[in-house]
Design a protein around this motif. Structure first.
Motif, PDB file in Angstrom:
ATOM      1  N   ARG A  73       0.833  -1.212   0.000  1.00  0.00           N
ATOM      2  CA  ARG A  73       0.000   0.000   0.000  1.00  0.00           C
ATOM      3  C   ARG A  73       0.868   1.261   0.000  1.00  0.00           C
ATOM      4  O   ARG A  73       0.568   2.232  -0.697  1.00  0.00           O
ATOM      5  CB  ARG A  73      -0.906   0.017   1.228  1.00  0.00           C
ATOM      6  CG  ARG A  73      -2.033  -0.995   1.224  1.00  0.00           C
ATOM      7  CD  ARG A  73      -2.921  -0.798   2.451  1.00  0.00           C
ATOM      8  NE  ARG A  73      -3.904  -1.849   2.574  1.00  0.00           N
ATOM      9  CZ  ARG A  73      -5.061  -1.870   1.918  1.00  0.00           C
ATOM     10  NH1 ARG A  73      -5.369  -0.874   1.099  1.00  0.00           N
ATOM     11  NH2 ARG A  73      -5.910  -2.861   2.077  1.00  0.00           N
ATOM     12  N   ALA A  74       1.934   1.253   0.791  1.00  0.00           N
ATOM     13  CA  ALA A  74       2.807   2.423   0.870  1.00  0.00           C
ATOM     14  C   ALA A  74       3.469   2.711  -0.478  1.00  0.00           C
ATOM     15  O   ALA A  74       3.614   3.879  -0.871  1.00  0.00           O
ATOM     16  CB  ALA A  74       3.864   2.214   1.959  1.00  0.00           C
ATOM     17  N   ILE A  75       3.878   1.660  -1.190  1.00  0.00           N
ATOM     18  CA  ILE A  75       4.486   1.855  -2.514  1.00  0.00           C
ATOM     19  C   ILE A  75       3.449   2.433  -3.480  1.00  0.00           C
ATOM     20  O   ILE A  75       3.735   3.371  -4.244  1.00  0.00           O
ATOM     21  CB  ILE A  75       5.048   0.529  -3.059  1.00  0.00           C
ATOM     22  CG1 ILE A  75       6.181   0.025  -2.168  1.00  0.00           C
ATOM     23  CG2 ILE A  75       5.558   0.712  -4.488  1.00  0.00           C
ATOM     24  CD1 ILE A  75       6.657  -1.378  -2.505  1.00  0.00           C
ATOM     25  N   ILE A  76       2.243   1.890  -3.459  1.00  0.00           N
ATOM     26  CA  ILE A  76       1.182   2.392  -4.335  1.00  0.00           C
ATOM     27  C   ILE A  76       0.929   3.869  -4.056  1.00  0.00           C
ATOM     28  O   ILE A  76       0.859   4.687  -4.986  1.00  0.00           O
ATOM     29  CB  ILE A  76      -0.108   1.581  -4.144  1.00  0.00           C
ATOM     30  CG1 ILE A  76       0.076   0.147  -4.627  1.00  0.00           C
ATOM     31  CG2 ILE A  76      -1.280   2.240  -4.894  1.00  0.00           C
ATOM     32  CD1 ILE A  76      -1.084  -0.780  -4.276  1.00  0.00           C
ATOM     33  N   ARG A  77       0.810   4.233  -2.784  1.00  0.00           N
ATOM     34  CA  ARG A  77       0.522   5.626  -2.424  1.00  0.00           C
ATOM     35  C   ARG A  77       1.651   6.555  -2.847  1.00  0.00           C
ATOM     36  O   ARG A  77       1.399   7.690  -3.269  1.00  0.00           O
ATOM     37  CB  ARG A  77       0.307   5.730  -0.919  1.00  0.00           C
ATOM     38  CG  ARG A  77      -0.996   5.096  -0.441  1.00  0.00           C
ATOM     39  CD  ARG A  77      -1.054   5.041   1.066  1.00  0.00           C
ATOM     40  NE  ARG A  77      -2.189   4.260   1.525  1.00  0.00           N
ATOM     41  CZ  ARG A  77      -2.338   3.833   2.760  1.00  0.00           C
ATOM     42  NH1 ARG A  77      -1.412   4.099   3.671  1.00  0.00           N
ATOM     43  NH2 ARG A  77      -3.410   3.122   3.097  1.00  0.00           N
ATOM     44  N   ARG A  78       2.870   6.079  -2.728  1.00  0.00           N
ATOM     45  CA  ARG A  78       4.027   6.894  -3.105  1.00  0.00           C
ATOM     46  C   ARG A  78       3.907   7.362  -4.548  1.00  0.00           C
ATOM     47  O   ARG A  78       4.232   8.508  -4.874  1.00  0.00           O
ATOM     48  CB  ARG A  78       5.295   6.072  -2.908  1.00  0.00           C
ATOM     49  CG  ARG A  78       6.576   6.779  -3.276  1.00  0.00           C
ATOM     50  CD  ARG A  78       7.733   5.804  -3.222  1.00  0.00           C
ATOM     51  NE  ARG A  78       8.993   6.427  -3.552  1.00  0.00           N
ATOM     52  CZ  ARG A  78      10.088   5.782  -3.893  1.00  0.00           C
ATOM     53  NH1 ARG A  78      10.058   4.456  -3.937  1.00  0.00           N
ATOM     54  NH2 ARG A  78      11.198   6.412  -4.184  1.00  0.00           N
ATOM     55  N   HIS A  79       3.424   6.491  -5.410  1.00  0.00           N
ATOM     56  CA  HIS A  79       3.312   6.844  -6.822  1.00  0.00           C
ATOM     57  C   HIS A  79       1.957   7.466  -7.168  1.00  0.00           C
ATOM     58  O   HIS A  79       1.868   8.325  -8.057  1.00  0.00           O
ATOM     59  CB  HIS A  79       3.534   5.602  -7.685  1.00  0.00           C
ATOM     60  CG  HIS A  79       4.922   5.057  -7.602  1.00  0.00           C
ATOM     61  ND1 HIS A  79       5.994   5.647  -8.255  1.00  0.00           N
ATOM     62  CD2 HIS A  79       5.430   3.983  -6.943  1.00  0.00           C
ATOM     63  CE1 HIS A  79       7.092   4.957  -7.994  1.00  0.00           C
ATOM     64  NE2 HIS A  79       6.772   3.945  -7.204  1.00  0.00           N
TER      65      HIS A  79
END
Length: 216
Positions: A73-79
């Motif tokens: 989720r954190a990777i998705i939000r980062r982008h």
């Protein structure tokens, strides 16, 4: 040392620890994204992510992110924050348009422009390809994008341009277009010097053609 000096020293120490923690967090995000893109989310352990990020503590990933799903989720939000910013800019330019090509551009360009900004090498497209091949991860991604108002507006505008398509066909072709976009970008991301402008132009042409194809 005076009370004021002690307080200032304490505040400075807290800031330094916060900055170090954030730096460690970003290193692990980058390491996880690369490893997930190269090997698949399920094949990569927290220990491998920690080692790739230069962290000797095997519990570092759990400490900073929680579960592996939380890390995804954190990777998705980062982008998604960055792609949504591009999408909103395009919406200003194309708001009210009745041209299918304009709305397809609003789907494609946030991805290719973001990949351009990431530089080379990048792993975002290949990470995204991992998400859409795993039902559980696809559900996580869908949850993260459900409040992306720019994306929802784009999809509404796109569908308004396709009144002649039966609903089931329209949704099927949207799924086809998404699959094409993600996997073609993942393929091109492996190139030594991806020409994202050309990739975007080709994808827009192909996706417009996909939506305009006859229904048999």
């Amino acid at each position: 040392m005076s009370p004021r000096a002690e307080a200032a020293a304490g505040a400075g120490g807290r800031r330094q620890r916060t900055e170090q923690s954030e730096q460690t967090r970003m290193l692990m995000l980058a390491a996880a994204e690369r490893l997930f893109a190269e090997h698949g989310v399920q094949a990569v352990s927290n220990r491998q992510i920690g080692e790739a990020a230069g962290q000797g503590n095997n519990a570092a990933v759990a400490y900073h992110f929680g579960t592996k799903t939380d890390l995804v989720r954190a990777i998705i939000r980062r982008h998604s924050v960055r792609t949504e910013r591009i999408r909103r800019r395009l919406l200003v330019a194309h708001s009210g348009s009745r041209e299918l090509r304009d709305w397809v551009a609003c789907v494609v360009l946030p991805i290719t422009e973001h990949l351009t900004a990431l530089g080379h090498p990048s792993w975002y497209a290949r990470f995204s390809a991992q998400l859409i091949t795993e039902p559980g991860l696809l559900e996580v991604a869908a949850e993260e994008f459900q409040d992306a108002t720019g994306l929802l507006t784009v999809m509404d505008g796109l569908q308004r341009c396709l009144p002649e398509l039966p609903e089931d066909v329209r949704h099927e072709r949207i799924h086809m277009a998404h699959t094409l976009l993600v996997h073609f970008c993942a393929q091109r991301e492996r190139d030594p010097a991806p020409a994202w402008d050309a990739v975007a132009a080709g994808l827009i042409d192909a996706i417009v053609g996909l939506f305009m194809a006859p229904v048999t």
